[in-house]
Scaffold this active site. Structure first.
Site, short mmCIF file in Angstrom:
data_model
loop_
_atom_site.label_atom_id
_atom_site.label_comp_id
_atom_site.label_asym_id
_atom_site.label_seq_id
_atom_site.Cartn_x
_atom_site.Cartn_y
_atom_site.Cartn_z
N GLY B 149 -4.88 -4.83 4.68
CA GLY B 149 -3.96 -5.17 5.58
C GLY B 149 -3.09 -6.04 4.71
O GLY B 149 -3.24 -6.47 3.78
N CYS B 150 -1.93 -6.46 5.17
CA CYS B 150 -0.74 -7.18 4.65
C CYS B 150 -1.28 -8.58 4.48
O CYS B 150 -1.18 -9.08 3.24
CB CYS B 150 0.46 -7.00 5.44
SG CYS B 150 0.53 -7.53 6.91
#
Lengths: 346, 346, 346, 346
Positions: B149-150
């Site tokens: 994920g970011c």
């Protein structure tokens, strides 16, 4: 004290209107309706209004509402209002429609631009075009007031004195406008997503935006002849504000002096119009107010006037002018609930 | 030349990935699928890509696609990928999943945070968590790569050296992050409208954001013990960028020198990590790049370290790291198609 | 009717204050001073105020001004006010200083954080820290009121009940804040240019921001012991608003119920504080108002409380609280000139 | 390999140019000069360029620089370049001036619009107006290339086919443009502060913007007669991008077909021009690229064409076109270092 209701209260124009009405000294807001949020408190949709407006949103029922309210504001997508308003309702209460259904006096023009039949063409003759500064007398006696569009309000007010005083070539009018994104409404569509609007600028509705016939209808009336205009809206990555940059060729003999005189003659006494002369308006100068700011330049090289108007699209372009029209209609001071002084300079 | 496909190509992460792949020297992009736009050209959805990527969008059919491509990228809402990937597909092609389905190695943790059953828990043991800098070896041999994920990428990279080198009290970790709005995806919802995000700042997902267990899983592995973190994301009115401000209590005897040494030891040789020391990163410093910028301050008053990481959420936080992982997996230079130099300083 | 003056009236805090004072029912604004614009009309600097405030800007002369006004507001860069205020002036008129000179009761702490000597340390004992909700009695009797900083106001109000009611471990307080760009003032510097702030997010003043000792002074008083906090401000690309995300470890036995009870006990009767519980505040919910919105979550995994406060930095964080303090001092209704209802939901 | 230098490298146009040059396959960037930052590394001013361009900024010395470089780019405020360039320098190296000093071939027109004498009027006859698509041959042989202005580039390219093919009434041309804030340069002035630009829209330079005579000069040459235009720029709260909405009356017999044919004839083969027909361009479609996107609508009601062009003001409007001109002059592929493919769709 007037009892008021708003149908379509959770859109941006409706919510702006609500926030003005709850602070209005002569209004008791008693009915709020919403298509999507029936049963919820208004302030659960707009938490900034908690404590100011905690009314529960009701079904959109114009019939019932008209029995509870003296004035009803409609803020609906085009085509809906004209199916709901009836002569009976207008006998019971004043209807101020923020939508477009009653703005065009000719139903065929409506059909041409909106691509649908008008739902109550018989009522068009009763409707008054509520551009407050230009229609005070008519508004004061109307039971059906068609609140003008946002681009329309800004553009007509900017051009009216030039057209009415016969200072410009009416075949040469070009209106290049730009609006903040609230103008697109609180609608879930890709084009209105933050990342699709932010850091970009575009034109839209080129040659066919629906505010065009409104502008033409009203300016034609002022000119005493049918005129057409070029109108091009743009989208600006900001919440609020409309700027209209209007171009027209000057008639022979017309210069800076005549232009200024026309604006002074028409607007010097107006509470909600600020003439800025060659200091051109920026949208932030009128943000959160009902004011229209107007500036202009005469270009001796091109023999054109460039007149620039600025409004807050949600206030003078929607909810504010609706309140102004209510004030006129009910005999309140025209600026009741509409401070001319900006609360915040930024 | 590797043949590549992207499923979920018209979301923001997918589109970013596409724009990187079309410029990649070793990739032939041959398949793009979309849920909403089948039959349209990719460049009709993203006009900036006209001439660069005019492929026609196809149905999302992982089975078929796996026969045409050597590498398939999935950029889908959570819960979908795990229903589509099969052992047979993984035999035919490398799958790099930008979604969350294969990031958590424990299916019960997935269920706890995502509130749904995992669609192919049997494949979790094959999946490699693709945080490129920390998992090069594993990625180079995996057929199922779970792209992180970011927020996760930014937070783990910022904290990894401190945790792994045993410099901080692992019970004290607080990660306060903020992201641009592309992080919310290209989804038609009120919360992502321009006027709902613009001119505001908010926290969301407080105590329960789904990137939390990812961060905990990876940092626990580095710590050699199970740790938990406090993670709070915020939304910033900008398109791109993530900043993670990470707080932790220093272990006794640890100071500026040890912190710096840890970062140097871990990252001095990394192409895509820029150590900025006490010159703290801003998200614009890494915009449009695959770089992670990291700075830090030791506070002698509070005996804490404040370590701050910045990435471009769509590149290092999504499409860029996916390409980096592909490069590692296929033996290309790790920076192929991923210029470290920013094209534009603004 | 109180005669009022503002010194430093053309900065953002000063201008906000002016816009509130001109609408105040009990104030006659008679003196505006400016460093840079002497001789110009206030509304030529802020055209949105044309018609609302057309006073001509005068020299900054506190001595003279104190003879013309009953209350004087100072909105000056740090270090200036303390050189201007004298015991004689304080005999003649009430001084409300929006700057930082009189906020810290210990001159040596001032010197430590501001790196300069205090200009009138002898007056510090007369100064009252004007966090209105917490200091009504003191403010009502003071002639020198030190208006709190913007971050400070938000952070202290958010944490006060938790600290005072002994619910949290006071060694664990971390305040992660973010502010709009008006917080940097109307100063011509590269860092404040549109293109340097827009589309980016950064931390600044990490470990050494000057609002830290203010927060510590006031929270220590509430705790009954000296405490220190970790405070990290960030810059958000928006005009207005502060959000403080505050973290603290819960004391044993403390849970959601105790937290809620503390907030209710302290703030349920407050006009300008809106308790939102687990519906977390966004800065837009309080934009253009004097309200502080507070929400919180208890995290059972980490045994921490995350309390989040939001204010408008120019109103509750500056000009609005200054007016609130004036109202308290002069015995006006505390909300005079400070509508709690937002004028505009957007 | 060409050795290149940039004078005025730390302004926005200069920095954009630097970022393109460091990635250019045929350029060795050896000299960067700055007025304000001599002795500092370029990447200390633009941290995003760390590792990409760490050159130390030198004094602005055109004489010396011309001995070290084959091509020199000047990005200076108007009036400076014309005092520095000499015939001797032009013998030694190619000068590409991004400023305005050599754009107008008539020194008296320069004086009229810029209100100052030209510093080297004798060199004007050697200067070539570097609008790449229209002046390839001249550029290929010039030693002094006047890179066009940003508004100018966009406006001329949008109107050129219509003017040259005699399709419009040349007395009726109105160019309504809007630019992002980088257009104002990296200059510390109040008007460019974040809070003065954000959330507002304004016109400026109405009737007297200095890009007007450039547009007139070039369109007159294409028309074969002297024409004048109405040009009005606006400021948009975004970093990058220019949109020009151009209006003109159609000549008799001219319609959609002729307009399209003209654009195809002139631009169908152009690498850096994207014809979009009735799909109108938005500035984000060309952000971070050297592309000019052009769309148009014919309005049968008004008998006007509305042609809309979009560029990235820092690339095609400044640094990118400068590189394009260098490529033409030195015989490199015209798109060397200027990817047509956007790196990022957002």
């Amino acid at each position: 004290m007037v009892t008021a209701g708003v149908i379509g209260s959770t859109g941006y124009a409706g919510a702006q209107l609500v926030s003005l009405l709850v602070n209005h000294p002569h209004v008791s807001l008693t009915y709020l309706a919403s298509h999507s949020y029936v049963g919820k408190r208004f302030s659960s949709i707009y938490p900034s209004m908690e404590g100011s407006c905690d009314l529960v949103l009701e079904e959109e029922d114009l019939e019932k509402a008209s029995k509870r309210c003296s004035v009803l504001f409609l803020a609906l997508p085009h085509g809906l209002a004209s199916k709901l308003v009836t002569p009976e309702i207008l006998k019971r209460c004043v209807v101020i429609d923020l939508g477009s259904d009653y703005r065009l006096s000719d139903a065929s023009v409506y059909t041409q631009w909106y691509k649908c039949e008008h739902g109550s063409a018989n009522l068009l003759k009763e409707a008054v075009y509520g551009l407050s500064e230009l229609k005070r007398k008519e508004v004061s006696q109307a039971n059906l007031i068609a609140n003008p569009g946002c681009y329309t309000t800004c553009s007509i007010l900017t051009l009216a004195p030039l057209v009415a005083e016969n200072l410009i070539d009416t075949t040469s009018i070009i209106i290049d406008s730009a609006s903040g994104v609230t103008g697109a409404g609180r609608v879930e569509k890709t084009d209105s997503l933050f990342c699709e609007c932010n850091e970009s600028f575009k034109a839209y509705g080129v040659t066919n935006h629906r505010h065009t016939p409104e502008i033409e209808q009203e300016l034609s009336a002022l000119a005493g002849e049918k005129l057409i205009v070029q109108f091009t809206p743009h989208l600006v990555p900001m919440n609020r504000g409309i700027l209209s940059t209007c171009y027209a060729n000057l008639k022979e003999g017309v210069g800076e002096e005549e232009i200024r005189a026309a604006y002074m003659k028409w607007y010097a006494q107006e509470n909600f119009i600020r003439l800025m002369g060659s200091t051109l308006p920026e949208t932030r100068f009128v943000r959160n107010t009902n004011t229209t700011a107007i500036g202009w330049k005469v270009d001796p090289r091109t023999r054109r006037v460039i007149a620039i108007g600025a409004i807050d699209n949600l206030i003078k372009g929607a909810g504010g002018q609706a309140v102004q029209n209510m004030n006129i209609r009910f005999g309140f001071a025209e600026n009741s609930g509409l401070a001319t002084s900006v609360v915040n300079p930024l």
